[in-house]
Design a protein around this motif. Structure first.
Motif, PDB file in Angstrom:
ATOM      1  N   ILE A 215       0.831  -1.198   0.000  1.00 35.94           N
ATOM      2  CA  ILE A 215       0.000   0.000   0.000  1.00 35.94           C
ATOM      3  C   ILE A 215       0.869   1.252   0.000  1.00 35.94           C
ATOM      4  N   LEU A 216       1.925   1.251   0.820  1.00 32.64           N
ATOM      5  CA  LEU A 216       2.799   2.427   0.868  1.00 32.64           C
ATOM      6  C   LEU A 216       3.461   2.684  -0.480  1.00 32.64           C
ATOM      7  N   ARG A 217       3.982   1.641  -1.078  1.00 30.40           N
ATOM      8  CA  ARG A 217       4.664   1.803  -2.372  1.00 30.40           C
ATOM      9  C   ARG A 217       3.680   2.260  -3.458  1.00 30.40           C
ATOM     10  N   ALA A 218       2.446   1.742  -3.405  1.00 27.01           N
ATOM     11  CA  ALA A 218       1.437   2.164  -4.375  1.00 27.01           C
ATOM     12  C   ALA A 218       1.125   3.652  -4.220  1.00 27.01           C
TER      13      ALA A 218
ATOM     14  N   ARG B  58       3.420   5.776  -3.345  1.00 30.38           N
ATOM     15  CA  ARG B  58       4.733   6.411  -3.569  1.00 30.38           C
ATOM     16  C   ARG B  58       5.438   6.829  -2.271  1.00 30.38           C
ATOM     17  N   PHE B  59       5.314   5.993  -1.235  1.00 37.84           N
ATOM     18  CA  PHE B  59       6.043   6.214   0.008  1.00 37.84           C
ATOM     19  C   PHE B  59       7.047   5.082   0.180  1.00 37.84           C
ATOM     20  N   ASP B  60       8.261   5.430   0.585  1.00 37.15           N
ATOM     21  CA  ASP B  60       9.286   4.410   0.811  1.00 37.15           C
ATOM     22  C   ASP B  60       9.047   3.624   2.085  1.00 37.15           C
ATOM     23  N   ASP B  61       8.467   4.284   3.095  1.00 38.54           N
ATOM     24  CA  ASP B  61       8.260   3.627   4.382  1.00 38.54           C
ATOM     25  C   ASP B  61       7.148   4.342   5.154  1.00 38.54           C
ATOM     26  N   PHE B  62       6.838   3.804   6.322  1.00 36.59           N
ATOM     27  CA  PHE B  62       5.750   4.359   7.132  1.00 36.59           C
ATOM     28  C   PHE B  62       6.058   5.779   7.593  1.00 36.59           C
ATOM     29  N   ALA B  63       7.311   6.027   7.960  1.00 33.28           N
ATOM     30  CA  ALA B  63       7.682   7.379   8.412  1.00 33.28           C
ATOM     31  C   ALA B  63       7.424   8.407   7.317  1.00 33.28           C
ATOM     32  N   SER B  64       7.750   8.081   6.084  1.00 32.89           N
ATOM     33  CA  SER B  64       7.487   9.002   4.970  1.00 32.89           C
ATOM     34  C   SER B  64       5.996   9.301   4.865  1.00 32.89           C
ATOM     35  N   PHE B  65       5.192   8.288   5.067  1.00 29.03           N
ATOM     36  CA  PHE B  65       3.736   8.459   5.033  1.00 29.03           C
ATOM     37  C   PHE B  65       3.289   9.441   6.123  1.00 29.03           C
ATOM     38  N   VAL B  66       3.780   9.253   7.350  1.00 26.42           N
ATOM     39  CA  VAL B  66       3.380  10.116   8.474  1.00 26.42           C
ATOM     40  C   VAL B  66       3.824  11.555   8.228  1.00 26.42           C
ATOM     41  N   TRP B  67       5.079  11.747   7.824  1.00 22.81           N
ATOM     42  CA  TRP B  67       5.602  13.109   7.686  1.00 22.81           C
ATOM     43  C   TRP B  67       5.092  13.822   6.448  1.00 22.81           C
ATOM     44  N   ASP B  68       4.471  13.113   5.528  1.00 20.67           N
ATOM     45  CA  ASP B  68       4.011  13.714   4.287  1.00 20.67           C
ATOM     46  C   ASP B  68       2.691  14.475   4.419  1.00 20.67           C
ATOM     47  N   THR B  69       2.112  14.501   5.569  1.00 17.70           N
ATOM     48  CA  THR B  69       0.807  15.129   5.736  1.00 17.70           C
ATOM     49  C   THR B  69       0.962  16.466   6.458  1.00 17.70           C
ATOM     50  N   PRO B  70       1.080  17.565   5.709  1.00 20.83           N
ATOM     51  CA  PRO B  70       1.330  18.856   6.352  1.00 20.83           C
ATOM     52  C   PRO B  70       0.218  19.295   7.301  1.00 20.83           C
TER      53      PRO B  70
END
Length: 185
Positions: free
Chosen positions: A1-4, A6-18
């Motif tokens: 799901i993360l790769r779909a 375009r996130f490398d990992d869970f941390a990228s997902f969390v920090w990507d939400t301004p």
């Protein structure tokens, strides 16, 4: 799901939400009181992160019919808070106390064991025989009742007049559900 997504990992997902955290124009002070070059970072919103997890990951979308419990997403956010809030201020969620009780079958059993939830005799017999209660409307209703019971416990504890305002602030459904699980298992 993360790769779909375009996130490398869970941390990228969390920090990507301004919208779940805020970088202010204020500068963070140094230990000596002078201004640092770094921007001041405010804590994330636990509620917004729960919503984001539920939206992005089907396994976190813990809902049935009109019951939205989101136990798994709330547990993930609470675990981030508990284990990382001192290492990264953004994870000292400003609204962590808005999470509901982490209601599952163990919470229901603890509340029943403490005499705080009653169920019809036929259902009690089924539960007491240790037979599996299928995921469905009855299971969701029991979990929703556990959330409401924990809310009522918090409400009653906060109504005690001998508690200071600071003590009342520390009483949350998150703590009550944890206490029930440790005490009445």
């Amino acid at each position: 799901i993360l790769r779909a997504r375009r996130f490398d990992d869970f941390a990228s997902f969390v920090w990507d939400t301004p919208q779940i955290f805020e970088v202010t124009d204020d500068v963070a002070p140094n230990d000596d009181g002078s201004d640092s070059e770094e921007k001041k970072v405010e804590p994330l919103s636990a509620s917004d992160l729960v919503t984001r997890l539920v939206t992005a990951f089907p396994g976190f979308a813990d809902r049935l019919d009109n019951y939205y419990l989101f136990r798994k997403a709330q547990l993930a956010v609470a675990d981030l808070y508990r284990s990382c809030r001192e290492k990264d201020r953004r994870l000292a969620f400003r609204d962590i106390d808005q999470l509901t009780a982490f209601a599952d079958s163990s919470t229901v059993a603890a509340l029943r064991g403490a005499g705080l939830i009653e169920v019809p005799a036929g259902l009690a017999k089924h539960i007491d025989s240790k037979r599996h209660l299928a995921v469905g409307l009855t299971e969701a209703q029991l979990r929703a009742a556990a959330v409401l019971a924990c809310d009522k416990i918090v409400e009653r504890l906060k109504a005690l007049t001998n508690l200071s305002d600071a003590d009342k602030q520390r009483i949350t459904t998150r703590h009550v559900s944890g206490f029930l699980l440790r005490t009445f298992k």
